[in-house]
Write a protein that holds these residues in place. Structure first.
Motif, PDB file in Angstrom:
ATOM      1  N   GLU A   1     108.227  58.221   0.773  1.00  0.00           N
ATOM      2  CA  GLU A   1     106.950  58.646   1.344  1.00  0.00           C
ATOM      3  C   GLU A   1     106.150  57.445   1.844  1.00  0.00           C
ATOM      4  OE1 GLU A   1     102.863  61.080   0.038  1.00  0.00           O
ATOM      5  OE2 GLU A   1     104.416  60.623  -1.445  1.00  0.00           O
ATOM      6  N   LEU A   2     106.148  56.373   1.053  1.00  0.00           N
ATOM      7  CA  LEU A   2     105.396  55.175   1.449  1.00  0.00           C
ATOM      8  C   LEU A   2     105.949  54.573   2.731  1.00  0.00           C
ATOM      9  CD1 LEU A   2     103.210  53.052   0.706  1.00  0.00           C
ATOM     10  CD2 LEU A   2     105.021  51.795  -0.488  1.00  0.00           C
ATOM     11  N   THR A   3     107.269  54.444   2.833  1.00  0.00           N
ATOM     12  CA  THR A   3     107.867  53.816   4.013  1.00  0.00           C
ATOM     13  C   THR A   3     107.757  54.687   5.253  1.00  0.00           C
ATOM     14  OG1 THR A   3     110.044  54.620   3.290  1.00  0.00           O
ATOM     15  CG2 THR A   3     109.449  52.354   2.711  1.00  0.00           C
ATOM     16  N   GLU A   4     107.543  55.986   5.063  1.00  0.00           N
ATOM     17  CA  GLU A   4     107.307  56.869   6.212  1.00  0.00           C
ATOM     18  C   GLU A   4     105.862  56.782   6.693  1.00  0.00           C
ATOM     19  OE1 GLU A   4     108.545  60.662   4.761  1.00  0.00           O
ATOM     20  OE2 GLU A   4     110.638  60.398   5.412  1.00  0.00           O
ATOM     21  N   LYS A   5     104.948  56.491   5.771  1.00  0.00           N
ATOM     22  CA  LYS A   5     103.521  56.457   6.106  1.00  0.00           C
ATOM     23  C   LYS A   5     103.070  55.111   6.656  1.00  0.00           C
ATOM     24  CE  LYS A   5     100.716  57.917   2.997  1.00  0.00           C
ATOM     25  NZ  LYS A   5     100.117  58.174   1.653  1.00  0.00           N
ATOM     26  N   GLU A   6     103.690  54.005   6.171  1.00  0.00           N
ATOM     27  CA  GLU A   6     103.206  52.683   6.574  1.00  0.00           C
ATOM     28  C   GLU A   6     104.330  51.656   6.552  1.00  0.00           C
ATOM     29  OE1 GLU A   6     101.132  50.460   3.154  1.00  0.00           O
ATOM     30  OE2 GLU A   6     100.650  52.564   2.738  1.00  0.00           O
ATOM     31  N   LYS A   7     104.050  50.533   7.199  1.00  0.00           N
ATOM     32  CA  LYS A   7     104.975  49.411   7.182  1.00  0.00           C
ATOM     33  C   LYS A   7     104.587  48.512   6.013  1.00  0.00           C
ATOM     34  CE  LYS A   7     106.977  50.944  10.864  1.00  0.00           C
ATOM     35  NZ  LYS A   7     108.261  51.671  10.715  1.00  0.00           N
ATOM     36  N   ILE A   8     105.504  48.283   5.116  1.00  0.00           N
ATOM     37  CA  ILE A   8     105.185  47.578   3.884  1.00  0.00           C
ATOM     38  C   ILE A   8     105.725  46.148   3.897  1.00  0.00           C
ATOM     39  CG2 ILE A   8     105.222  49.736   2.578  1.00  0.00           C
ATOM     40  CD1 ILE A   8     107.985  48.770   1.437  1.00  0.00           C
ATOM     41  N   SER A   9     105.219  45.332   2.976  1.00  0.00           N
ATOM     42  CA  SER A   9     105.808  44.030   2.691  1.00  0.00           C
ATOM     43  C   SER A   9     106.721  44.191   1.486  1.00  0.00           C
ATOM     44  CB  SER A   9     104.720  42.993   2.385  1.00  0.00           C
ATOM     45  OG  SER A   9     103.942  42.716   3.528  1.00  0.00           O
ATOM     46  N   LEU A  10     107.852  43.545   1.533  1.00  0.00           N
ATOM     47  CA  LEU A  10     108.807  43.616   0.438  1.00  0.00           C
ATOM     48  C   LEU A  10     109.486  42.274   0.288  1.00  0.00           C
ATOM     49  CD1 LEU A  10     112.123  45.257   1.577  1.00  0.00           C
ATOM     50  CD2 LEU A  10     110.269  44.811   3.206  1.00  0.00           C
ATOM     51  N   TYR A  11     110.081  42.034  -0.879  1.00  0.00           N
ATOM     52  CA  TYR A  11     110.705  40.729  -1.046  1.00  0.00           C
ATOM     53  C   TYR A  11     112.039  40.790  -1.763  1.00  0.00           C
ATOM     54  CZ  TYR A  11     110.095  39.296  -6.040  1.00  0.00           C
ATOM     55  OH  TYR A  11     110.197  39.140  -7.397  1.00  0.00           O
ATOM     56  N   CYS A  12     112.801  39.729  -1.530  1.00  0.00           N
ATOM     57  CA  CYS A  12     114.047  39.474  -2.230  1.00  0.00           C
ATOM     58  C   CYS A  12     114.089  37.978  -2.491  1.00  0.00           C
ATOM     59  CB  CYS A  12     115.243  39.904  -1.386  1.00  0.00           C
ATOM     60  SG  CYS A  12     116.839  39.615  -2.171  1.00  0.00           S
ATOM     61  N   GLY A  13     114.613  37.599  -3.637  1.00  0.00           N
ATOM     62  CA  GLY A  13     114.641  36.189  -3.982  1.00  0.00           C
ATOM     63  C   GLY A  13     116.032  35.676  -4.269  1.00  0.00           C
ATOM     64  N   ILE A  14     116.163  34.358  -4.208  1.00  0.00           N
ATOM     65  CA  ILE A  14     117.405  33.687  -4.579  1.00  0.00           C
ATOM     66  C   ILE A  14     117.039  32.378  -5.248  1.00  0.00           C
ATOM     67  CG2 ILE A  14     117.620  32.608  -2.289  1.00  0.00           C
ATOM     68  CD1 ILE A  14     120.674  32.702  -2.695  1.00  0.00           C
ATOM     69  N   ASP A  15     117.727  32.064  -6.327  1.00  0.00           N
ATOM     70  CA  ASP A  15     117.491  30.802  -7.013  1.00  0.00           C
ATOM     71  C   ASP A  15     118.382  29.711  -6.432  1.00  0.00           C
ATOM     72  OD1 ASP A  15     115.542  31.720  -8.685  1.00  0.00           O
ATOM     73  OD2 ASP A  15     116.889  32.172 -10.353  1.00  0.00           O
ATOM     74  N   PRO A  16     117.844  28.516  -6.211  1.00  0.00           N
ATOM     75  CA  PRO A  16     118.617  27.421  -5.604  1.00  0.00           C
ATOM     76  C   PRO A  16     119.464  26.676  -6.629  1.00  0.00           C
ATOM     77  CG  PRO A  16     116.355  26.724  -5.941  1.00  0.00           C
ATOM     78  CD  PRO A  16     116.421  28.172  -6.368  1.00  0.00           C
ATOM     79  N   THR A  17     120.354  27.407  -7.303  1.00  0.00           N
ATOM     80  CA  THR A  17     121.234  26.769  -8.273  1.00  0.00           C
ATOM     81  C   THR A  17     122.421  26.090  -7.593  1.00  0.00           C
ATOM     82  OG1 THR A  17     122.261  28.934  -8.600  1.00  0.00           O
ATOM     83  CG2 THR A  17     120.599  28.266 -10.195  1.00  0.00           C
ATOM     84  N   GLY A  18     122.585  26.323  -6.292  1.00  0.00           N
ATOM     85  CA  GLY A  18     123.609  25.661  -5.497  1.00  0.00           C
ATOM     86  C   GLY A  18     123.034  25.328  -4.136  1.00  0.00           C
ATOM     87  N   ASP A  19     123.781  24.570  -3.327  1.00  0.00           N
ATOM     88  CA  ASP A  19     123.255  24.137  -2.038  1.00  0.00           C
ATOM     89  C   ASP A  19     123.707  25.019  -0.877  1.00  0.00           C
ATOM     90  OD1 ASP A  19     125.901  23.425  -1.817  1.00  0.00           O
ATOM     91  OD2 ASP A  19     125.549  21.295  -1.508  1.00  0.00           O
ATOM     92  N   SER A  20     124.355  26.146  -1.202  1.00  0.00           N
ATOM     93  CA  SER A  20     124.742  27.096  -0.159  1.00  0.00           C
ATOM     94  C   SER A  20     124.858  28.486  -0.763  1.00  0.00           C
ATOM     95  CB  SER A  20     126.086  26.709   0.466  1.00  0.00           C
ATOM     96  OG  SER A  20     126.532  27.720   1.379  1.00  0.00           O
ATOM     97  N   MET A  21     124.550  29.489   0.036  1.00  0.00           N
ATOM     98  CA  MET A  21     124.838  30.863  -0.354  1.00  0.00           C
ATOM     99  C   MET A  21     126.307  31.169  -0.056  1.00  0.00           C
ATOM    100  SD  MET A  21     121.546  33.167   0.738  1.00  0.00           S
ATOM    101  CE  MET A  21     121.839  33.032   2.500  1.00  0.00           C
ATOM    102  N   HIS A  22     126.856  32.126  -0.796  1.00  0.00           N
ATOM    103  CA  HIS A  22     128.145  32.685  -0.426  1.00  0.00           C
ATOM    104  C   HIS A  22     127.912  34.139   0.002  1.00  0.00           C
ATOM    105  CE1 HIS A  22     128.183  34.745  -4.294  1.00  0.00           C
ATOM    106  NE2 HIS A  22     128.100  33.593  -4.939  1.00  0.00           N
ATOM    107  N   ILE A  23     128.949  34.827   0.429  1.00  0.00           N
ATOM    108  CA  ILE A  23     128.718  36.143   1.031  1.00  0.00           C
ATOM    109  C   ILE A  23     128.208  37.172   0.032  1.00  0.00           C
ATOM    110  CG2 ILE A  23     130.285  35.820   2.974  1.00  0.00           C
ATOM    111  CD1 ILE A  23     132.389  37.372   1.454  1.00  0.00           C
ATOM    112  N   GLY A  24     128.448  36.949  -1.256  1.00  0.00           N
ATOM    113  CA  GLY A  24     127.873  37.845  -2.251  1.00  0.00           C
ATOM    114  C   GLY A  24     126.357  37.773  -2.275  1.00  0.00           C
TER     115      GLY A  24
END
Length: 420
Positions: free
Chosen positions: A24-47
């Motif tokens: 319902e919220l995403t149909e009514k308005e454009k929201i801010s959302l987040y995802c995080g990653i910890d820098p335990t390595g110097d590159s991401m992998h595809i996972g």
């Protein structure tokens, strides 16, 4: 199609804290959302890429993504999925990792327009929190019994968990609360192992911002392969996004080699193709699997997204040259990329008799066997068969004066590298 409906069709939702409320919220308005990653390595992998692909889908639907690289949480490390304590890294190494991950993530999102993405580092809002602030303002809001019941902690109780890693969920909850309060962030997304951390953040928001505070959590299923092995792993290790760790050609080949049983799921998860386009490719898998059109499309879409159109073109050139045997069409750099894992021999640029070379560098066990294989047409120089027993390798046999590629039989390659 509503973004939640799209994610459902793509099989990209595992858990939601309030399915009806979020839709319902995403149909009514454009929201801010987040995802995080910890820098335990110097590159991401595809996972690592999976939740960020979901974040990108939200942006394509007009919502505003916040990408958090955890300069603070990275100094501790999420205990999720770990059987023992993580080896802590120095603050200096963490900062180097932060910069590398930010550079990778910045390629995937748009930072202009109404749905502009924001980059954030949780070190910025935690570095000035004192131990007394932490205990009084945050620790007081967490019940130890509830924390112990979280899967990420419960799975570690038999072998033990330090207070440092035990407190990780409080730090991540602080992130969600901060982003809710100062960036109007309504949703956190993450992998299925992040459910406990996400719900801890929602609890903190309600306690700090009031019971009427509306925030949501969404997790993504653990991606597995049809043969039961772990997604994203090969015999050579993880598939990295850093081209220095996994070349674009190797990256392309990983997706090309996707099992028929997995390819449609991966197209839904990882590409931005429409339902109609993916359905058409699904029919190709059923009716003409030998053409591997779905795999080629998946490999092309992913290589373009993570690397570039130019990197894709190079990966295709190398692949086609290896398939056809037309090695001479490749540049020296492409030879280096495509044959980085084959036996390589350093030598000078002096002319060498082929028969002697085949024995000296271990391609053949004896000159007698070498002569027999050359006579029988089993030896190829830069993709061209040679049956000349008197052949001498000279400058004309070098690709850009750097490499000569020798093949014995159909698949055994040996690379000669010249050093002056």
């Amino acid at each position: 199609m509503n973004i939640i409906d799209e994610l459902t069709w793509r099989g990209a939702i595992y858990q939601q804290t309030d399915e009806a409320g979020l839709k319902e919220l995403t149909e009514k308005e454009k929201i801010s959302l987040y995802c995080g990653i910890d820098p335990t390595g110097d590159s991401m992998h595809i996972g690592h890429l999976i939740p960020f692909m979901i974040l990108k889908r939200f942006q394509n639907a007009g919502h505003k993504p916040i990408i958090v690289v955890g300069g603070a949480t990275g100094t501790i490390g999420d205990p999720s999925g770990k059987k023992e304590e993580r080896q802590l890294q120095s603050v200096e190494q963490i900062e180097k990792n932060v910069q590398r991950l930010r550079a990778q993530l910045e390629r995937f999102f748009d930072f202009d327009g109404e749905a502009a993405a924001t980059m954030a580092n949780n070190y910025d809002w935690t570095k000035d929190v004192t131990i007394l602030d932490f205990l009084r303002d945050y620790g007081k809001n967490f019940n130890v019994n509830t924390m112990l019941a979280k899967d990420i902690v419960a799975s570690r109780l038999e072998v033990g968990i330090s207070f440092t890693e035990f407190a990780y969920q409080i730090l991540q909850a602080m992130d969600f609360n901060h982003l809710y309060e100062f960036h109007d962030c309504k949703l956190q997304i993450g992998g299925s192992d992040q459910w406990g951390n996400i719900t801890a953040g929602l609890d903190l928001i309600r306690k700090k911002q009031g019971e009427d505070a509306k925030a949501f959590g969404l997790t993504i299923p653990l991606l597995t392969k049809a043969d039961g092995t772990k997604f994203g792993k090969t015999e050579g290790g993880a598939i990295w996004l850093d081209p220095e760790k996994t070349t674009p050609y190797e990256f392309y080949q990983f997706w090309i080699n996707t099992d028929d049983r997995d390819v449609v799921r991966y197209l839904k998860y990882f590409t931005f193709l429409t339902e109609e386009e993916i359905s058409a490719l699904e029919e190709q898998v059923k009716n003409e699997p030998h053409l591997r059109k779905a795999q080629k499309t998946l490999a092309a879409e992913m290589t373009k997204f993570v690397h570039s159109e130019e990197a894709l073109e190079q990966a295709i050139r190398i692949s086609e040259a290896l398939f056809s045997g037309n090695i001479a069409a490749l540049t020296a750099d492409e030879i280096e990329t495509g044959f980085k894992d084959v036996p390589t021999f350093q030598t000078t640029k002096e002319p060498h008799p082929l028969i002697d070379w085949l024995v000296e560098i271990g391609i053949e066990p004896s000159k007698r066997q070498a002569r027999e294989d050359v006579t029988n047409g089993a030896i190829y120089i830069n993709g061209e068969r040679t049956q000349d027993l008197e052949k001498v390798l000279t400058e004309e046999d070098r690709i850009e004066d750097r490499y000569t590629l020798i093949r014995r039989g159909k698949k055994k390659y040996f690379l000669i590298s010249y050093n002056g």
